[in-house]
Design an enzyme around this catalytic site. Sequence first.
Site, PDB file in Angstrom:
ATOM      1  CG  ASP B 102      -0.715  47.990  76.570  1.00  7.92           C
ATOM      2  OD1 ASP B 102      -0.855  47.027  77.374  1.00  7.92           O
ATOM      3  OD2 ASP B 102      -1.596  48.549  76.343  1.00  7.92           O
ATOM      4  NE  ARG B 105      -1.351  45.551  73.248  1.00  2.70           N
ATOM      5  CZ  ARG B 105      -2.278  46.279  73.414  1.00  2.70           C
ATOM      6  NH1 ARG B 105      -2.220  47.633  72.996  1.00  2.70           N
ATOM      7  NH2 ARG B 105      -3.571  45.938  74.171  1.00  2.70           N
ATOM      8  CG  HIS B 159      -2.749  43.054  78.178  1.00  2.94           C
ATOM      9  ND1 HIS B 159      -2.130  44.001  79.031  1.00  2.94           N
ATOM     10  CD2 HIS B 159      -3.526  43.785  77.667  1.00  2.94           C
ATOM     11  CE1 HIS B 159      -2.388  44.990  79.274  1.00  2.94           C
ATOM     12  NE2 HIS B 159      -3.243  44.888  78.254  1.00  2.94           N
ATOM     13  CE1 TYR B 214      -7.829  46.529  75.295  1.00  4.09           C
ATOM     14  CE2 TYR B 214      -9.638  48.248  75.298  1.00  4.09           C
ATOM     15  CZ  TYR B 214      -8.350  47.949  75.604  1.00  4.09           C
ATOM     16  OH  TYR B 214      -7.262  48.500  75.978  1.00  4.09           O
ATOM     17  CG  ASP B 264     -13.003  49.267  79.331  1.00  2.00           C
ATOM     18  OD1 ASP B 264     -13.921  49.845  79.966  1.00  2.00           O
ATOM     19  OD2 ASP B 264     -12.350  48.542  79.783  1.00  2.00           O
ATOM     20  CG  HIS B 371     -10.993  45.625  78.255  1.00  2.13           C
ATOM     21  ND1 HIS B 371     -10.468  46.658  78.681  1.00  2.13           N
ATOM     22  CD2 HIS B 371      -9.895  44.871  77.931  1.00  2.13           C
ATOM     23  CE1 HIS B 371      -9.278  46.683  78.699  1.00  2.13           C
ATOM     24  NE2 HIS B 371      -8.790  45.752  78.147  1.00  2.13           N
TER      25      HIS B 371
END
Lengths: 766, 766
Positions: B102, B105, B159, B214, B264, B371
């Site tokens: 991640d 981000r 993502h 999510y 998720d 997810h």
Amino acid sequence: MFPKPPITPPPEHPRLFFRKRHLPELKAKTTHPELKQAWERLIGYSRFGVEEANAEHCPGDVYVIEANALLYALLDDRGAGLKAKRLALSAITKPFNPNYQDISREIGRLMLAGAVVYDWCHDLVTAEEKTFLIRHFKRLAGLLECGYPPVKEGAFVGHSCEWMIQRDMLGTGIAIYDEDPEMYDLAAGRFFDQMVPARNFFYPSGWHHQGDAYGGVRFQGELFPTWMFDRMGFGNVYDPSQREVGYQWIYTRRPDGKLLRDGDTPPPMPNQTKYTRLHFLYLMLGSYYKDPYFVCQRRKDEGRLHDKDVLFAFLFADPDAAAKPLDELPLTRYFGAPTGAMVARTGWDEGIDAKTVVAEMKVGMYQYNNHQHLDAGAFQLYYKGNLAIDSGSYKGSSGKYHSPHNKYYFKRSIAHNTILVYDPDELTKHPYVKDGGLVWPNVNDGGQRWPNEGRPPLTLHDLLNKDFRRGDVLAYDFGPDKFKPDYSYMKGDITAAYSDKMKQFQRSFLFLNFKNDDHPAALIVFDRVVSANPDFRKYWLLHSIEEPRIEDGRTIVSRGEDGYNGQLVNDTLLPERSNRHIEKVGGPDKPYWVFGTNFVNDYPGTKEQGEWRIELSPREPSALDLFLNVMQVKDIDGPAALDTYKVEGRTFVGAAIGDWVVLFAKSGERLAEDTELPNVPNAAYRAGRTLNVIVTDLAAGVWTAEERSGGADQAGASRQPRHAGDFEASAEGGLICLRGADPAATIVLRYKGAADERRAEREGAR
Amino acid sequence: MFPKPPITPPPEHPRLFFRKRHLPELKAKTTHPELKQAWERLIGYSRFGVEEANAEHCPGDVYVIEANALLYALLDDRGAGLKAKRLALSAITKPFNPNYQDISREIGRLMLAGAVVYDWCHDLVTAEEKTFLIRHFKRLAGLLECGYPPVKEGAFVGHSCEWMIQRDMLGTGIAIYDEDPEMYDLAAGRFFDQMVPARNFFYPSGWHHQGDAYGGVRFQGELFPTWMFDRMGFGNVYDPSQREVGYQWIYTRRPDGKLLRDGDTPPPMPNQTKYTRLHFLYLMLGSYYKDPYFVCQRRKDEGRLHDKDVLFAFLFADPDAAAKPLDELPLTRYFGAPTGAMVARTGWDEGIDAKTVVAEMKVGMYQYNNHQHLDAGAFQLYYKGNLAIDSGSYKGSSGKYHSPHNKYYFKRSIAHNTILVYDPDELTKHPYVKDGGLVWPNVNDGGQRWPNEGRPPLTLHDLLNKDFRRGDVLAYDFGPDKFKPDYSYMKGDITAAYSDKMKQFQRSFLFLNFKNDDHPAALIVFDRVVSANPDFRKYWLLHSIEEPRIEDGRTIVSRGEDGYNGQLVNDTLLPERSNRHIEKVGGPDKPYWVFGTNFVNDYPGTKEQGEWRIELSPREPSALDLFLNVMQVKDIDGPAALDTYKVEGRTFVGAAIGDWVVLFAKSGERLAEDTELPNVPNAAYRAGRTLNVIVTDLAAGVWTAEERSGGADQAGASRQPRHAGDFEASAEGGLICLRGADPAATIVLRYKGAADERRAEREGAR
């Protein structure tokens, strides 16, 4: 928490990495040509401005801090000292995301940089600043993967065995000990209580279980306490056999400069012939132990140091340590208990065209998990290219730890040159693999079991009292010349590496150095495999980079791409032709095929991870199967391969190749009675040549050999047996080698009893 | 690469997030009491010194940069503008480790902060500095997970559907468009070509497939282009049904403030009743669409904004938007195609003691993976505590993405209240699961299949042309009052969610709001399950937090810990007693048990992830099995549960509970012929009460009901059938509800044909 460490830092500063008494030696290094690169880079780091320290073009604020602190400690450069302090006081407040993989490496290094300032610039740091630093040291320690107190993970493997405890927390504890002894007591406490006994257990074997990539990383971490305690004045805190581990990556070095692979490791890249990681390791190790071969290896690997290593290279290098050439070393090395591996080489020459053959034979007595693979019994063979390989890759997102490629292929027996026994019901009995607090579904690769369900041993006690033992060395020997042996032999019992599907797996390796450029060497592998159920299919595996060619019982593996020119020719002598099936598995669509699933790895850039294997299986169900494979190497464009022959009698079976006959006991037991050796088939004779006969699996002691001419003698010559000599089989080896035997004669061995009994007898007779 | 975007940034600065024309409105916000918190925090960020920007006590250099840039743009504070530029020019050179999970981000946000300076402080940035920034923008873009050009990952999930393309790359592209249009053309190009069609496909259902955690994160990312293009003057670039998605997390809100779980998601923590993430989402959504219920929900969730949201909260909030109370909303909401879910509530009151029941029924027409879970057909039921739950956890190292808990339990059907059909041979046919370039071994949980072998759809075309369809809504209805319905009904065909082991799976959900404090509601679930092989065992699952109690056919799930007081009483009416087995599975040693392996999750702190389930299975092998379960809720310490009765005739089977009878067609087909409804067992009568009879599975059109007194009439009363009324079954619903039926009478339904035919008939007769 842990017992108090037996020794404590001396009451003076500096004491982290060096003391006042080392200053002259260190100052001298600043002008030593051998350390020019390191010193100039340290000066370079020191010059980055305070505002640049976090920019992309600066290697990292920690290096700027450490370099300036060094300038103060060494050259009394007060401005540098103050700059180091200023930067450290600001950097030490940094936030970290503890969820990032391996962030502990960064956190630990920042602690260490702070500790360096604390210790080396001790008189520039006010009491208030010390308190501030200590508070942040503990904050950062709390973010480390090992926890603070450092109770997490184990003493053998894992990140806790890198730098975070053994260098960063220990080093910080050393720096702040007078003001706050807690961190030293915890880090050194755990180190002496757990890390030292664990390492003194396996160091004597001279082999690091975490392999060619992680072994070096972890071992380098383990060398920091060696240096740190020694520089504080306490000598070597480990067993001196620590030194032996350095020979692993000398013997397993391929002539093309790459390493034979072991455990989780990226495949070597085409242009990779120098290892700056090992360069630095040999610098730390060679300078400490003054080992001239390590100095030699360091020079071979010389290259640009990683930024993270430059300071330590400067601090620890002994620029005057003498080197000796590697070709002074014996060609075969046995890596004893608790490892049980042997590397046999035919030379030390270098380059892609070098004539040197390298064979690795591994019993592997313990399985420590983590980055170690389920590879007991595996072999590798290199000649003008990697021929019998350790397959798979630790590279790329599809190859990393916990990836399916890693967990279900690369780490498993199926990726190695060993034996599979396929119990279709295995997953019912072993449905999962545990690792790092996780439970994964198991996959049936037919291979070896995970001890401790997959989790590593935490302590030496754990290792010795759980099911981590996976094999035993039954015999090893090499000779007759211990420096340039003709034969190198090891036999192991690898039964324990498997679940109860395996009743017995004994593997004998016999490497022959023919000392002949056309036919340089052969590796003979004899296996005795007894499965719990005759229906469990057995697989003998041979992995290769390029596609093998199967011609009846002969499998030809070439390595002709990428400039190589090596070839392995394997003759399968057992199972018999009528009872064997040799299948080629692999290719672009299923290079990592595990009984129905290809566990992909898509990392490009090299073919070294391999794409092919052969699976050799008996056709008929049987509890007991014997495998006998003779792998000779030669140039692809060289002369034809030598013919090979099975040689079999009541007691022994073996192979004839060239002038050599090698025999193994069919029972797997060591023989202690008189026996007739099997005759070599007529086709194996070459006019005017005698044979060298190696007989393995013999009881220790003296054996007398008699030669009797075979069959009806046309010339009517005497059939009187000829005394061919007395031979002593050692307790470790159980092997004799009869040189110059008459190929037409039948040889009878008579056991004369244990050597010392015989000696006593002889002495009694006198 | 992608088609040129249809619109381009206007030729002026600022234009990223606002234009000159928005300045008065923004300036007014600086003194608006609703935005006091946001503005003061921005001022706070702006005050961090240049050297503090990376310290632990500073929330992040990007916020210091952005806040100072805002002070320049808004208040013409030149010093702030220059400070923003100075910091940006230094920060933009930062290195990043792209291997960190991640990290994109962080990288994206740094790009955005640089772009903000570029755009808002445009006249302070020299041409040379612009070139420098653009070079680094592209360097950073190249480190993003989506790649640069941003071709990686898909348009639905992952993502790439967060901020990296839709905000950071797009925003940077907008800022630098005049000097370098490449980044805008790529980011906006992909957005219009792929993201917009994908979202306009599912927005009309008002449900985000990525779940309660999510879904909100990704949806919030999707709202940035809404605002960014609108503020540039282009209006709404999406379909306005984007707004509808906001209702998902209003309807699925439990009275105790937590959300029903979906996909998720971490389990809600005991003290978690506010969602600052959703607070911010409702701020962006409510302010844009001026939806008064979103404004209301935002106020309920109000709390401390995350640092990352403060700037946008200030920029986008409409502090004067009016709110309306949620209890103006209908109690039942149908989330239509392409989702197919229904949430039925009995009220909107709040608190741990609130009387509101919330039932979620899910058909789930598409499986997008990532997810989203394999949960087609699942239901959840909340009353004074979560009773029928979505089990498992996304928390902790043992629960994260790619963890075995996630892959083999949490994501799978076995963790949800749906049906399993166990084909022992499933793994032979579906040996693996693919995700993110990886191939994992599959685990047989008896549940639903992974479409596309586990990989998500990349584009709308992919979704519609591969095997992502997993179910269809066959019928839905609620009424009679559309605002406070007595019944809420949905029926789905969920066959496609399974491999070919499933021949048919139809599930009917019927939620009854009894409008009675003692017996507030019941959820009746009727299943028609046909397996490909009669020997495949079927499992009907009901997950709970606390240990269930099984009393013959009655299962009692209480939620009495942690201050709750709710109870679910499930009566299993089918399979028949002689043919059913109800087993309790779970407890501390096997909470996440998947046919032999417990896929651990050790994250502590809450019990909401659940630890128990019941598995209801028919005993006898049969291709066809019907399941009929009646789940009523009540207080643990409330009156006894209502008795329930199976009501079965030739055509229909169903349940009687309280004054209600609910009937389902045994054939699963919609009936279009006259039929006699089954009689209610005598025991189900209550003196002086009439029944409400719901008949489902009827052809659309008008149905006439006749009541005939049952059996031998003691009083000798007339047996003349009584006309009980005409009822219209809608095409969508296929359901009629007869109120005030005589419990002793037999009801005969007569089909009068499709409603419009009847209408035409009547009109013709006039």
